[in-house]
Design a protein around this motif. Sequence first.
Motif, PDB file in Angstrom:
ATOM      1  N   GLY A  19       0.820  -1.207   0.000  1.00 10.86           N
ATOM      2  CA  GLY A  19       0.000   0.000   0.000  1.00 10.86           C
ATOM      3  C   GLY A  19       0.852   1.255   0.000  1.00 10.86           C
ATOM      4  N   MET A  20       1.926   1.255   0.767  1.00  9.27           N
ATOM      5  CA  MET A  20       2.819   2.414   0.796  1.00  9.27           C
ATOM      6  C   MET A  20       3.537   2.589  -0.529  1.00  9.27           C
ATOM      7  SD  MET A  20       4.414   2.523   4.659  1.00  9.27           S
ATOM      8  CE  MET A  20       5.141   0.880   4.573  1.00  9.27           C
ATOM      9  N   THR A  21       3.954   1.485  -1.134  1.00  9.28           N
ATOM     10  CA  THR A  21       4.621   1.551  -2.437  1.00  9.28           C
ATOM     11  C   THR A  21       3.698   2.174  -3.475  1.00  9.28           C
ATOM     12  OG1 THR A  21       6.033  -0.373  -1.971  1.00  9.28           O
ATOM     13  CG2 THR A  21       5.652   0.170  -4.288  1.00  9.28           C
ATOM     14  N   GLU A  22       2.469   1.715  -3.517  1.00 12.79           N
ATOM     15  CA  GLU A  22       1.489   2.254  -4.469  1.00 12.79           C
ATOM     16  C   GLU A  22       1.196   3.722  -4.191  1.00 12.79           C
ATOM     17  OE1 GLU A  22      -1.132  -1.761  -5.454  1.00 12.79           O
ATOM     18  OE2 GLU A  22      -1.581  -0.613  -3.636  1.00 12.79           O
ATOM     19  N   HIS A  23       1.006   4.041  -2.929  1.00 18.99           N
ATOM     20  CA  HIS A  23       0.638   5.401  -2.537  1.00 18.99           C
ATOM     21  C   HIS A  23       1.752   6.392  -2.860  1.00 18.99           C
ATOM     22  CE1 HIS A  23      -1.584   8.383  -0.089  1.00 18.99           C
ATOM     23  NE2 HIS A  23      -0.370   8.804   0.243  1.00 18.99           N
ATOM     24  N   VAL A 182       6.119   4.829  12.972  1.00 19.49           N
ATOM     25  CA  VAL A 182       4.664   4.735  12.889  1.00 19.49           C
ATOM     26  C   VAL A 182       4.260   3.389  13.480  1.00 19.49           C
ATOM     27  CG1 VAL A 182       2.673   4.589  11.345  1.00 19.49           C
ATOM     28  CG2 VAL A 182       4.527   6.207  10.852  1.00 19.49           C
ATOM     29  N   ALA A 183       3.305   3.409  14.385  1.00 21.11           N
ATOM     30  CA  ALA A 183       2.856   2.182  15.045  1.00 21.11           C
ATOM     31  C   ALA A 183       1.405   1.887  14.687  1.00 21.11           C
ATOM     32  CB  ALA A 183       3.016   2.305  16.558  1.00 21.11           C
ATOM     33  N   PRO A 184       1.177   1.082  13.661  1.00 24.92           N
ATOM     34  CA  PRO A 184      -0.202   0.739  13.295  1.00 24.92           C
ATOM     35  C   PRO A 184      -0.836  -0.210  14.311  1.00 24.92           C
ATOM     36  CG  PRO A 184       1.340   0.382  11.467  1.00 24.92           C
ATOM     37  CD  PRO A 184       2.145   0.539  12.715  1.00 24.92           C
ATOM     38  N   GLY A 185      -2.148  -0.117  14.418  1.00 23.53           N
ATOM     39  CA  GLY A 185      -2.910  -1.063  15.211  1.00 23.53           C
ATOM     40  C   GLY A 185      -3.456  -2.149  14.302  1.00 23.53           C
ATOM     41  N   PHE A 186      -4.745  -2.447  14.422  1.00 25.36           N
ATOM     42  CA  PHE A 186      -5.373  -3.456  13.567  1.00 25.36           C
ATOM     43  C   PHE A 186      -5.702  -2.824  12.217  1.00 25.36           C
ATOM     44  CE2 PHE A 186      -6.739  -5.049  17.862  1.00 25.36           C
ATOM     45  CZ  PHE A 186      -5.907  -6.155  17.856  1.00 25.36           C
ATOM     46  N   ILE A 187      -4.972  -3.229  11.198  1.00 18.46           N
ATOM     47  CA  ILE A 187      -5.143  -2.685   9.846  1.00 18.46           C
ATOM     48  C   ILE A 187      -5.687  -3.777   8.928  1.00 18.46           C
ATOM     49  CG2 ILE A 187      -4.019  -1.563   7.893  1.00 18.46           C
ATOM     50  CD1 ILE A 187      -4.019   0.133  10.440  1.00 18.46           C
ATOM     51  N   ALA A 188      -6.683  -3.432   8.125  1.00 20.68           N
ATOM     52  CA  ALA A 188      -7.322  -4.402   7.224  1.00 20.68           C
ATOM     53  C   ALA A 188      -6.417  -4.680   6.023  1.00 20.68           C
ATOM     54  CB  ALA A 188      -8.672  -3.876   6.764  1.00 20.68           C
ATOM     55  N   THR A 189      -5.672  -5.764   6.090  1.00 16.38           N
ATOM     56  CA  THR A 189      -4.828  -6.208   4.983  1.00 16.38           C
ATOM     57  C   THR A 189      -5.437  -7.461   4.361  1.00 16.38           C
ATOM     58  OG1 THR A 189      -3.497  -7.596   6.448  1.00 16.38           O
ATOM     59  CG2 THR A 189      -2.767  -5.306   6.139  1.00 16.38           C
ATOM     60  N   ASP A 190      -4.840  -7.957   3.290  1.00 14.56           N
ATOM     61  CA  ASP A 190      -5.331  -9.183   2.662  1.00 14.56           C
ATOM     62  C   ASP A 190      -5.315 -10.351   3.647  1.00 14.56           C
ATOM     63  OD1 ASP A 190      -5.720  -7.875   0.282  1.00 14.56           O
ATOM     64  OD2 ASP A 190      -3.807  -8.491  -0.597  1.00 14.56           O
ATOM     65  N   MET A 191      -4.264 -10.390   4.477  1.00 19.19           N
ATOM     66  CA  MET A 191      -4.153 -11.466   5.455  1.00 19.19           C
ATOM     67  C   MET A 191      -5.294 -11.400   6.466  1.00 19.19           C
ATOM     68  SD  MET A 191      -0.942 -12.365   7.983  1.00 19.19           S
ATOM     69  CE  MET A 191       0.164 -12.430   6.580  1.00 19.19           C
ATOM     70  N   VAL A 192      -5.615 -10.199   6.914  1.00 18.50           N
ATOM     71  CA  VAL A 192      -6.694 -10.020   7.892  1.00 18.50           C
ATOM     72  C   VAL A 192      -8.047 -10.362   7.280  1.00 18.50           C
ATOM     73  CG1 VAL A 192      -7.931  -8.316   9.292  1.00 18.50           C
ATOM     74  CG2 VAL A 192      -5.439  -8.317   9.254  1.00 18.50           C
ATOM     75  N   SER A 193      -8.220 -10.035   6.004  1.00 20.26           N
ATOM     76  CA  SER A 193      -9.502 -10.294   5.338  1.00 20.26           C
ATOM     77  C   SER A 193      -9.830 -11.779   5.268  1.00 20.26           C
ATOM     78  CB  SER A 193      -9.492  -9.703   3.921  1.00 20.26           C
ATOM     79  OG  SER A 193      -8.601 -10.408   3.077  1.00 20.26           O
ATOM     80  N   GLN A 194      -8.810 -12.631   5.398  1.00 17.34           N
ATOM     81  CA  GLN A 194      -9.019 -14.076   5.339  1.00 17.34           C
ATOM     82  C   GLN A 194      -9.363 -14.673   6.705  1.00 17.34           C
ATOM     83  OE1 GLN A 194      -5.489 -15.699   3.511  1.00 17.34           O
ATOM     84  NE2 GLN A 194      -5.657 -14.396   1.711  1.00 17.34           N
ATOM     85  N   MET A 195      -9.344 -13.837   7.732  1.00 21.41           N
ATOM     86  CA  MET A 195      -9.698 -14.319   9.072  1.00 21.41           C
ATOM     87  C   MET A 195     -11.200 -14.594   9.169  1.00 21.41           C
ATOM     88  SD  MET A 195      -7.430 -11.623  11.350  1.00 21.41           S
ATOM     89  CE  MET A 195      -8.186 -12.168  12.894  1.00 21.41           C
ATOM     90  N   PRO A 196     -11.602 -15.492  10.042  1.00 24.38           N
ATOM     91  CA  PRO A 196     -13.039 -15.739  10.250  1.00 24.38           C
ATOM     92  C   PRO A 196     -13.727 -14.464  10.745  1.00 24.38           C
ATOM     93  CG  PRO A 196     -11.719 -17.482  11.238  1.00 24.38           C
ATOM     94  CD  PRO A 196     -10.759 -16.403  10.830  1.00 24.38           C
ATOM     95  N   ASP A 197     -14.989 -14.296  10.368  1.00 23.54           N
ATOM     96  CA  ASP A 197     -15.732 -13.097  10.771  1.00 23.54           C
ATOM     97  C   ASP A 197     -15.776 -12.921  12.281  1.00 23.54           C
ATOM     98  OD1 ASP A 197     -16.216 -12.441   8.159  1.00 23.54           O
ATOM     99  OD2 ASP A 197     -18.202 -13.368   8.086  1.00 23.54           O
ATOM    100  N   ALA A 198     -15.874 -14.033  13.005  1.00 27.53           N
ATOM    101  CA  ALA A 198     -15.928 -13.958  14.467  1.00 27.53           C
ATOM    102  C   ALA A 198     -14.645 -13.363  15.037  1.00 27.53           C
ATOM    103  CB  ALA A 198     -16.160 -15.353  15.049  1.00 27.53           C
ATOM    104  N   ALA A 199     -13.522 -13.741  14.442  1.00 35.33           N
ATOM    105  CA  ALA A 199     -12.235 -13.216  14.907  1.00 35.33           C
ATOM    106  C   ALA A 199     -12.119 -11.728  14.610  1.00 35.33           C
ATOM    107  CB  ALA A 199     -11.092 -13.982  14.245  1.00 35.33           C
ATOM    108  N   LYS A 216      -4.461   2.857   3.789  1.00 32.11           N
ATOM    109  CA  LYS A 216      -4.246   4.256   3.424  1.00 32.11           C
ATOM    110  C   LYS A 216      -4.044   5.134   4.656  1.00 32.11           C
ATOM    111  CE  LYS A 216      -9.139   5.637   3.178  1.00 32.11           C
ATOM    112  NZ  LYS A 216     -10.205   6.195   2.300  1.00 32.11           N
ATOM    113  N   ASP A 217      -4.571   4.711   5.805  1.00 29.53           N
ATOM    114  CA  ASP A 217      -4.370   5.476   7.031  1.00 29.53           C
ATOM    115  C   ASP A 217      -2.880   5.518   7.399  1.00 29.53           C
ATOM    116  OD1 ASP A 217      -7.129   5.983   7.462  1.00 29.53           O
ATOM    117  OD2 ASP A 217      -7.365   3.972   8.289  1.00 29.53           O
ATOM    118  N   VAL A 218      -2.189   4.415   7.173  1.00 27.05           N
ATOM    119  CA  VAL A 218      -0.751   4.349   7.421  1.00 27.05           C
ATOM    120  C   VAL A 218       0.011   5.074   6.312  1.00 27.05           C
ATOM    121  CG1 VAL A 218       1.227   2.824   7.765  1.00 27.05           C
ATOM    122  CG2 VAL A 218      -1.028   2.153   8.633  1.00 27.05           C
TER     123      VAL A 218
END
Length: 246
Positions: A19-23, A182-199, A216-218
């Motif tokens: 995301g940073m590379t693209e941005h 910069v210290a990101p918290g929980f960021i929606a990445t491709d890896m996170v998107s594959q997590m179960p909805d409950a998680a 984009k926030d980062v």
Amino acid sequence: MNDKKWVLVTGGSRGIGKGMTEHLAAQGYFVVFTFNSSQQLATELEESIKESGGEAKGYQCDGSVYSNVDLLCHSLLELYGAPYAVINNMGMTGDQLIYGFDIELYEKVIATNLNSAVYFNKCLIPAMSENREGKIVHISSVTGIKGNKGQMSYAATKAAMIGMTKTLSLEAARFDITVNSVAPGFIATDMVSQMPDAAKKKITKEVPLKRMGEIKDVSNLVEFLISEKASYITGQNFVVDGGLTA
């Protein structure tokens, strides 16, 4: 030699790094990014950025090995001169509890997350100092501030990056080089998107804003920190976590 200011993003072919590379390429920088294993992903990223009117070039480098970093940096300095900015982003989690702790995995996390940043800084900051300008950004994590079960190794590296930021900012200031993290918290990445909805629901419940952050926030913050608008900001750690550590 490219006339644009060039910036380096380590671990720039996946997740937040991608995301940073693209941005940054979209903002007019020539972005050099490193990747460890997938040439295909790197090539696809180069081509998509080119189609969007930007410029980026990927280089394979296992940043946990000093000789690899040293060789790549020498090549980059010969090709492009000193970088305008370095974003030390490459990393891995290597989750494990202290019970049954695997030392080899711990050492790999340390080498990948922390040593790589030390190596790239060691190889590139002297050249940046000669130009008397430059920006260093370390991508840390809220885990280096508040901790997270099973992430002792990861937390240690991310906390260390904040300490390294403060020390290097003092050393590099006389050369007009700023150093921030910069210290990101929980960021929606491709890896996170594959997590179960409950998680994902459990994670967002902990965040005061009740949602995950976006890449984009980062990227927006990193763009600001390497711009002239942030020329009087150095030695600081910026948290992007929706209030998680408030």
